[in-house]
Design a protein around this motif. Sequence first.
Motif, PDB file in Angstrom:
ATOM      1  N   VAL A  12      45.508  41.598  44.366  1.00  0.00           N
ATOM      2  CA  VAL A  12      45.402  40.271  44.994  1.00  0.00           C
ATOM      3  C   VAL A  12      46.037  39.227  44.076  1.00  0.00           C
ATOM      4  CG1 VAL A  12      43.782  38.438  45.675  1.00  0.00           C
ATOM      5  CG2 VAL A  12      43.350  40.806  46.379  1.00  0.00           C
ATOM      6  N   LYS A  13      45.704  39.300  42.796  1.00  0.00           N
ATOM      7  CA  LYS A  13      46.241  38.349  41.817  1.00  0.00           C
ATOM      8  C   LYS A  13      47.770  38.470  41.721  1.00  0.00           C
ATOM      9  CE  LYS A  13      45.285  35.961  37.620  1.00  0.00           C
ATOM     10  NZ  LYS A  13      46.486  35.227  38.034  1.00  0.00           N
ATOM     11  N   VAL A  66      49.794  39.394  44.046  1.00  0.00           N
ATOM     12  CA  VAL A  66      50.390  38.800  45.249  1.00  0.00           C
ATOM     13  C   VAL A  66      50.371  37.274  45.125  1.00  0.00           C
ATOM     14  CG1 VAL A  66      50.177  38.551  47.767  1.00  0.00           C
ATOM     15  CG2 VAL A  66      49.751  40.770  46.693  1.00  0.00           C
ATOM     16  N   GLU A  67      49.217  36.740  44.706  1.00  0.00           N
ATOM     17  CA  GLU A  67      49.093  35.280  44.536  1.00  0.00           C
ATOM     18  C   GLU A  67      50.115  34.752  43.528  1.00  0.00           C
ATOM     19  OE1 GLU A  67      44.278  34.807  45.474  1.00  0.00           O
ATOM     20  OE2 GLU A  67      44.998  34.991  43.400  1.00  0.00           O
ATOM     21  N   ASP A  68      50.379  35.549  42.497  1.00  0.00           N
ATOM     22  CA  ASP A  68      51.322  35.111  41.455  1.00  0.00           C
ATOM     23  C   ASP A  68      52.772  35.394  41.832  1.00  0.00           C
ATOM     24  OD1 ASP A  68      49.098  34.399  40.074  1.00  0.00           O
ATOM     25  OD2 ASP A  68      49.217  35.966  38.543  1.00  0.00           O
ATOM     26  N   GLY A  69      52.986  35.892  43.049  1.00  0.00           N
ATOM     27  CA  GLY A  69      54.358  36.132  43.496  1.00  0.00           C
ATOM     28  C   GLY A  69      55.070  37.239  42.756  1.00  0.00           C
ATOM     29  N   ASP A 117      51.995  36.756  52.474  1.00  0.00           N
ATOM     30  CA  ASP A 117      50.981  36.930  51.424  1.00  0.00           C
ATOM     31  C   ASP A 117      49.561  36.720  51.939  1.00  0.00           C
ATOM     32  OD1 ASP A 117      52.930  37.589  49.671  1.00  0.00           O
ATOM     33  OD2 ASP A 117      52.852  35.752  48.492  1.00  0.00           O
ATOM     34  N   ALA A 118      49.386  35.796  52.884  1.00  0.00           N
ATOM     35  CA  ALA A 118      48.035  35.529  53.408  1.00  0.00           C
ATOM     36  C   ALA A 118      47.493  36.786  54.084  1.00  0.00           C
ATOM     37  CB  ALA A 118      48.072  34.360  54.386  1.00  0.00           C
ATOM     38  N   ILE A 135      46.763  39.546  51.423  1.00  0.00           N
ATOM     39  CA  ILE A 135      45.535  39.291  50.657  1.00  0.00           C
ATOM     40  C   ILE A 135      44.307  39.552  51.531  1.00  0.00           C
ATOM     41  CG2 ILE A 135      44.168  37.441  49.571  1.00  0.00           C
ATOM     42  CD1 ILE A 135      46.865  36.409  48.400  1.00  0.00           C
ATOM     43  N   ARG A 136      44.389  39.190  52.806  1.00  0.00           N
ATOM     44  CA  ARG A 136      43.252  39.439  53.706  1.00  0.00           C
ATOM     45  C   ARG A 136      42.976  40.950  53.827  1.00  0.00           C
ATOM     46  NH1 ARG A 136      45.338  37.171  57.977  1.00  0.00           N
ATOM     47  NH2 ARG A 136      45.645  39.128  59.098  1.00  0.00           N
ATOM     48  N   GLU A 189      41.480  43.937  43.140  1.00  0.00           N
ATOM     49  CA  GLU A 189      41.432  42.517  42.708  1.00  0.00           C
ATOM     50  C   GLU A 189      42.699  42.157  41.927  1.00  0.00           C
ATOM     51  OE1 GLU A 189      37.793  41.365  40.653  1.00  0.00           O
ATOM     52  OE2 GLU A 189      36.659  42.598  42.083  1.00  0.00           O
ATOM     53  N   LYS A 203      41.449  42.256  50.635  1.00  0.00           N
ATOM     54  CA  LYS A 203      40.022  41.919  50.511  1.00  0.00           C
ATOM     55  C   LYS A 203      39.169  42.782  51.434  1.00  0.00           C
ATOM     56  CE  LYS A 203      40.484  37.502  48.248  1.00  0.00           C
ATOM     57  NZ  LYS A 203      40.463  36.031  48.257  1.00  0.00           N
TER      58      LYS A 203
END
Lengths: 87, 87, 87, 87
Positions: D23-24, D26-29, C5-6, C9-10, D20, C13
């Motif tokens: 990204v969210k 991915v962060e939220d799985g 995920d890191a 996300i990179r 964006e 962005k």
Amino acid sequence: MVRDDAKIIRLLKTAGGQIEGIVKMVEDGKYCIDISNQIMAAQAILGRVNKEVLNAHLHSCVLSSIENGSADEKMDEITALLDKLIK
Amino acid sequence: MVRDDAKIIRLLKTAGGQIEGIVKMVEDGKYCIDISNQIMAAQAILGRVNKEVLNAHLHSCVLSSIENGSADEKMDEITALLDKLIK
Amino acid sequence: MVRDDAKIIRLLKTAGGQIEGIVKMVEDGKYCIDISNQIMAAQAILGRVNKEVLNAHLHSCVLSSIENGSADEKMDEITALLDKLIK
Amino acid sequence: MVRDDAKIIRLLKTAGGQIEGIVKMVEDGKYCIDISNQIMAAQAILGRVNKEVLNAHLHSCVLSSIENGSADEKMDEITALLDKLIK
């Protein structure tokens, strides 16, 4: 730059030969992934033919159309083409 | 789901016939944009064949590989395939 | 293989930053071909993200689904995906 | 036909907003296939922007270049573009 019809026909015949080879692979029960790779190779050759044809088109038909004052119509054709190509 | 070889071969022969038609168009000096459109149509038929082959692959070879414990290797193959397909 | 995920996300962005750069290019009246090239570069980064996500998916979610006996459903999802990707 | 910068910027901002959102996700799985679909949707919007930019380019920059006698150079640029687009 004139369209290099000999080269184009040679590439088309290569693609045609590949497709015959794929038919044989299917008939012989070859592995799906190998068949898929050959299909994509044939598509790629057709892509090379398309580039060749359009390159000649841009540098020959389109440039001469400009002298005839029909450039705008040619641009419409190229727009329609990009519409199909751009994903 | 078994691979529908008859359908696949029929589509391949259609694509092969189209390529012969394109060779004739080039020999007859047809307009580049018309030739380009026919090339893309032949590529699209090959794309349909590819979908057909891979659909059968996923639902047959891959599922049975799972029972043999070789699923990881099949996933590597699909990853390699996506690598070629994703732009 | 777990989804990185890191890294994802990179890359996202980076793509987001490129798009902001393209907005600025348009506002500054930059040349169309330069803008088009930047758009295709942003699409290519998104393509890399997509490969990363799907690679992880195949080697993690799909393999674990197999143990739960829901592999057939996963194959349907991959078929739907290939349907969008194959031209 | 002049480049519709307002429309282009609006589409770019939509694509930026989608990224964006991804990204969210991915962060939220969120589920990989859902993320993949959103990535392809963002790529498709960028494709629409690219068509818009190039359509304007063909009907404006290229047509005016013809009057300046630099049409051949423009055709080279379009050839380079098709080279990237044709698969």
